[in-house]
Scaffold this motif. Structure first.
Motif, PDB file in Angstrom:
ATOM      1  N   SER A 119     -26.794  -2.797 -27.970  1.00 11.45           N
ATOM      2  CA  SER A 119     -27.048  -2.462 -26.558  1.00 11.45           C
ATOM      3  C   SER A 119     -27.048  -3.728 -25.719  1.00 11.45           C
ATOM      4  N   PRO A 120     -26.554  -3.651 -24.483  1.00  7.65           N
ATOM      5  CA  PRO A 120     -26.602  -4.828 -23.604  1.00  7.65           C
ATOM      6  C   PRO A 120     -27.946  -4.926 -22.876  1.00  7.65           C
ATOM      7  N   HIS A 121     -28.913  -4.093 -23.300  1.00  2.00           N
ATOM      8  CA  HIS A 121     -30.248  -4.171 -22.698  1.00  2.00           C
ATOM      9  C   HIS A 121     -30.164  -3.836 -21.207  1.00  2.00           C
ATOM     10  N   ASP A 122     -29.236  -2.948 -20.845  1.00  3.60           N
ATOM     11  CA  ASP A 122     -29.038  -2.657 -19.416  1.00  3.60           C
ATOM     12  C   ASP A 122     -30.116  -1.714 -18.882  1.00  3.60           C
ATOM     13  N   GLU A 123     -30.313  -1.773 -17.591  1.00  8.10           N
ATOM     14  CA  GLU A 123     -31.313  -0.941 -16.903  1.00  8.10           C
ATOM     15  C   GLU A 123     -30.721  -0.584 -15.558  1.00  8.10           C
ATOM     16  N   ILE A 124     -29.848   0.412 -15.542  1.00  8.88           N
ATOM     17  CA  ILE A 124     -29.110   0.717 -14.319  1.00  8.88           C
ATOM     18  C   ILE A 124     -29.754   1.924 -13.635  1.00  8.88           C
ATOM     19  N   ALA A 125     -30.144   1.721 -12.367  1.00  6.66           N
ATOM     20  CA  ALA A 125     -30.814   2.794 -11.634  1.00  6.66           C
ATOM     21  C   ALA A 125     -29.940   4.047 -11.650  1.00  6.66           C
ATOM     22  N   SER A 126     -30.565   5.202 -11.860  1.00  8.14           N
ATOM     23  CA  SER A 126     -29.801   6.449 -11.979  1.00  8.14           C
ATOM     24  C   SER A 126     -30.638   7.603 -11.446  1.00  8.14           C
ATOM     25  N   ASP A 127     -29.959   8.626 -10.947  1.00  9.04           N
ATOM     26  CA  ASP A 127     -30.662   9.879 -10.707  1.00  9.04           C
ATOM     27  C   ASP A 127     -30.926  10.516 -12.067  1.00  9.04           C
ATOM     28  N   PRO A 128     -31.894  11.423 -12.157  1.00 14.35           N
ATOM     29  CA  PRO A 128     -32.051  12.155 -13.421  1.00 14.35           C
ATOM     30  C   PRO A 128     -30.777  12.959 -13.694  1.00 14.35           C
ATOM     31  N   CYS A 129     -30.227  12.852 -14.892  1.00 15.20           N
ATOM     32  CA  CYS A 129     -28.945  13.521 -15.184  1.00 15.20           C
ATOM     33  C   CYS A 129     -28.690  13.486 -16.680  1.00 15.20           C
ATOM     34  N   ASP A 130     -27.575  14.093 -17.071  1.00 14.52           N
ATOM     35  CA  ASP A 130     -27.094  14.012 -18.446  1.00 14.52           C
ATOM     36  C   ASP A 130     -26.328  12.689 -18.539  1.00 14.52           C
ATOM     37  N   ALA A 131     -27.015  11.617 -18.905  1.00 13.36           N
ATOM     38  CA  ALA A 131     -26.445  10.261 -18.800  1.00 13.36           C
ATOM     39  C   ALA A 131     -25.274  10.061 -19.761  1.00 13.36           C
ATOM     40  N   ALA A 132     -24.266   9.311 -19.289  1.00 14.12           N
ATOM     41  CA  ALA A 132     -23.108   8.991 -20.124  1.00 14.12           C
ATOM     42  C   ALA A 132     -22.783   7.508 -19.944  1.00 14.12           C
ATOM     43  N   PRO A 133     -22.230   6.860 -20.995  1.00 15.43           N
ATOM     44  CA  PRO A 133     -21.928   5.430 -20.885  1.00 15.43           C
ATOM     45  C   PRO A 133     -20.724   5.181 -19.985  1.00 15.43           C
ATOM     46  N   GLU A 134     -20.712   4.035 -19.308  1.00 15.14           N
ATOM     47  CA  GLU A 134     -19.566   3.674 -18.470  1.00 15.14           C
ATOM     48  C   GLU A 134     -18.779   2.564 -19.174  1.00 15.14           C
ATOM     49  N   GLU A 135     -17.425   2.580 -18.955  1.00 19.18           N
ATOM     50  CA  GLU A 135     -16.535   1.609 -19.619  1.00 19.18           C
ATOM     51  C   GLU A 135     -17.000   0.177 -19.404  1.00 19.18           C
ATOM     52  N   ILE A 136     -17.390  -0.139 -18.170  1.00 22.96           N
ATOM     53  CA  ILE A 136     -17.766  -1.513 -17.839  1.00 22.96           C
ATOM     54  C   ILE A 136     -18.987  -1.954 -18.649  1.00 22.96           C
ATOM     55  N   ASP A 137     -19.911  -1.025 -18.894  1.00 20.88           N
ATOM     56  CA  ASP A 137     -21.114  -1.376 -19.657  1.00 20.88           C
ATOM     57  C   ASP A 137     -20.791  -1.560 -21.140  1.00 20.88           C
ATOM     58  N   GLU A 139     -13.974  -4.782 -34.472  1.00 17.23           N
ATOM     59  CA  GLU A 139     -12.836  -3.949 -34.877  1.00 17.23           C
ATOM     60  C   GLU A 139     -12.658  -2.735 -33.983  1.00 17.23           C
ATOM     61  N   ARG A 140     -13.706  -1.962 -33.789  1.00 17.30           N
ATOM     62  CA  ARG A 140     -13.567  -0.845 -32.851  1.00 17.30           C
ATOM     63  C   ARG A 140     -14.928  -0.238 -32.489  1.00 17.30           C
ATOM     64  N   VAL A 141     -14.914   0.437 -31.342  1.00 12.92           N
ATOM     65  CA  VAL A 141     -16.098   1.192 -30.926  1.00 12.92           C
ATOM     66  C   VAL A 141     -16.042   2.532 -31.648  1.00 12.92           C
ATOM     67  N   GLU A 142     -17.018   2.781 -32.519  1.00 17.69           N
ATOM     68  CA  GLU A 142     -17.006   4.048 -33.265  1.00 17.69           C
ATOM     69  C   GLU A 142     -17.576   5.185 -32.419  1.00 17.69           C
ATOM     70  N   ARG A 143     -18.596   4.889 -31.643  1.00 23.22           N
ATOM     71  CA  ARG A 143     -19.103   5.871 -30.680  1.00 23.22           C
ATOM     72  C   ARG A 143     -19.983   5.152 -29.679  1.00 23.22           C
ATOM     73  N   SER A 144     -20.224   5.799 -28.573  1.00 25.46           N
ATOM     74  CA  SER A 144     -21.104   5.202 -27.564  1.00 25.46           C
ATOM     75  C   SER A 144     -21.876   6.331 -26.893  1.00 25.46           C
ATOM     76  N   TRP A 145     -23.047   6.008 -26.397  1.00 26.76           N
ATOM     77  CA  TRP A 145     -23.843   7.002 -25.674  1.00 26.76           C
ATOM     78  C   TRP A 145     -24.768   6.279 -24.705  1.00 26.76           C
ATOM     79  N   ALA A 146     -25.387   7.034 -23.847  1.00 24.47           N
ATOM     80  CA  ALA A 146     -26.357   6.447 -22.914  1.00 24.47           C
ATOM     81  C   ALA A 146     -27.504   7.412 -22.738  1.00 24.47           C
ATOM     82  N   GLY A 147     -28.626   6.883 -22.338  1.00 25.71           N
ATOM     83  CA  GLY A 147     -29.801   7.710 -22.085  1.00 25.71           C
ATOM     84  C   GLY A 147     -30.621   7.081 -20.981  1.00 25.71           C
ATOM     85  N   LEU A 148     -31.595   7.834 -20.487  1.00 27.27           N
ATOM     86  CA  LEU A 148     -32.416   7.347 -19.378  1.00 27.27           C
ATOM     87  C   LEU A 148     -33.787   6.924 -19.889  1.00 27.27           C
TER      88      LEU A 148
END
Ligand SMILES: Cc1cc2nc3c(=O)[nH]c(=O)nc-3n(C[C@H](O)[C@H](O)[C@H](O)COP(=O)(O)OP(=O)(O)OC[C@H]3O[C@@H](n4cnc5c(N)ncnc54)[C@H](O)[C@@H]3O)c2cc1C
Length: 368
Positions: free
Chosen positions: A251-269, A286-295
């Motif tokens: 994880s990049p330890h990110d903390e991006i302000a968001s409305d409450p939602c079904d969060a999804a990862p963004e390419e830039i992150d 080698e490759r990204v096997e999967r990615s996800w995001a949460g609030l």
């Protein structure tokens, strides 16, 4: 109208663990908006137990939960929910620090290279925290829900609260399908939606804000990683831990302000995540096997909120669990239950000061 003693809004770890604590003595309903409990933050965590995380007050809640997670009561689970891996707090400058009661020791560059071959040269020192462990989050959440039901609790999924009115001695709760439920006490354990639920109940929001965090499962050209410690940096730029023999959770330890939602990862992150990782070790990506995001959801002072609202009767806050809601859940639920039911705290939470987590700290002129 179906009537209960307590209605808990939210079936994530917060609602499930509190429900399990009170269901034996109170007719309790958990309302969950989704078709399954645990769909949001609880199902998306990095699943670690790290006592040093979140500062001294959170650390106390985590430590108080450790014994329950490692040696749960027999009627709750037969196995530990923890799998120890340890944590390395890296630094390119000063020695990192942890709260005073957390066991950790210094590791110099030679030892670091043995634990993390390929570590970039600017990481000169680290602390090793041996108590860090993986948590079986799905198992823990399921065990809380199981105990809740065994003790007589009711779970209603696909049941979104859209409004509630306090009628002097009871809450009249309205669901999205137009039906109603009644209860003397209403608990807001709605995670990222905690302030929205409060508003729908005529309660002033506390300024609880969701922040998105990205996770990536990365396959790398390096093996023997399964039991790799959790590796993070004191500057808060990344963390990763072993997943498979040649894959990690990162994880990049990110903390991006968001409305409450079904969060999804963004390419830039995801790109930022990989870039930061390449600054830590020289293992080929080698490759990204999967990615996800949460609030991760925080009150203004980043401490969780457990206690009755100070203005509206019968409304109880159980919110703002940030990035520590799983590892603190046993002690937090016990604390919340003792406050909700007006019972004396038991030995698990004897050293916890409930005032620290009270919503009263946000009242004007509270001095807190
Ligand atoms: C990427 C990531 C990594 C993390 N890593 C860790 C970690 O390693 N260790 C740790 O301890 N914690 C970690 N956390 C934090 C942890 O996941 C959260 O603190 C915890 O899951 C919060 O639980 P909750 O029950 O409050 O929220 P949720 O699990 O989000 O549950 C709230 C529920 O309320 C429901 N709801 C909302 N509004 C309504 C309504 N109106 N009516 C009915 N239901 C409603 C939602 O559908 C949801 O299911 C992490 C979080 C993220 C996102």
């Amino acid at each position: 109208m179906l009537d209960f003693d307590v209605i808990i809004v939210g079936g994530g770890i917060a609602g499930a663990s509190l429900g399990a604590e009170i269901a034996a003595t109170r007719r309790t309903l958990i309302l969950e908006a989704e078709d399954q409990c645990g769909y949001h933050s609880t199902g998306r965590s990095a699943a670690f137990y790290l006592e040093s995380y979140g500062g001294e007050e959170v650390s106390r809640l985590t430590a108080a939960s450790g014994k329950f997670l490692d040696h749960p009561p027999r009627d709750f689970a037969e196995h530990s929910f923890l799998h120890r891996r340890g944590a390395l707090h890296l630094s390119d400058r000063e020695w990192p620090e942890v709260p005073p009661d957390v066991t950790a020791w210094r590791v110099d560059r030679d030892e670091l290279e043995r634990i993390l071959p390929g570590l970039r040269s600017h990481w000169v020192r680290a602390l090793f925290e041996p108590g860090c462990a993986d948590i079986d989050v799905a198992g823990l959440h399921a065990a809380f829900l199981r105990q809740f039901k065994r003790r007589g609790g009711t779970i209603a999924t696909n049941s979104r609260l859209v409004g509630a009115i306090w009628s002097g001695d009871r809450w009249r709760v309205r669901l999205a399908d137009g039906s109603e439920r009644g209860a003397a006490l209403l608990v807001d354990a709605a995670g990222a939606w905690a302030d929205n639920v409060a508003e729908a109940c005529g309660v002033q929001p506390l300024g609880i804000e969701p922040k998105r965090r990205t996770m990536v499962q990365l396959r790398v050209g390096h093996t023997g990683l399964k039991d790799l410690p959790l590796v993070n940096d004191s500057g808060g730029q990344f963390y990763f831990k072993g997943e498979g023999d040649n894959s990690i959770w990162l994880s990049p330890h990110d903390e991006i302000a968001s409305d409450p939602c079904d969060a999804a990862p963004e390419e830039i992150d995801i790109a930022t995540t990989i870039d930061r990782f390449e600054g830590v070790v020289d293992w080929p990506v080698e490759r990204v096997e999967r990615s996800w995001a949460g609030l991760r959801t925080f009150a203004p002072d980043r401490l969780p909120v457990y206690g009755f609202d100070t203005r509206v009767p019968g409304f109880f806050w159980c919110a703002g669990q940030g990035g520590f809601g799983i590892q603190t859940s046993p002690a937090a639920a016990r604390l919340a239950a003792s406050l909700l039911l007006g019972e004396a705290p038991d030995s698990m939470i004897a050293d916890i000061d409930p005032a620290v987590f009270s919503p009263a700290r946000f009242d004007q002129n509270s001095g807190g």
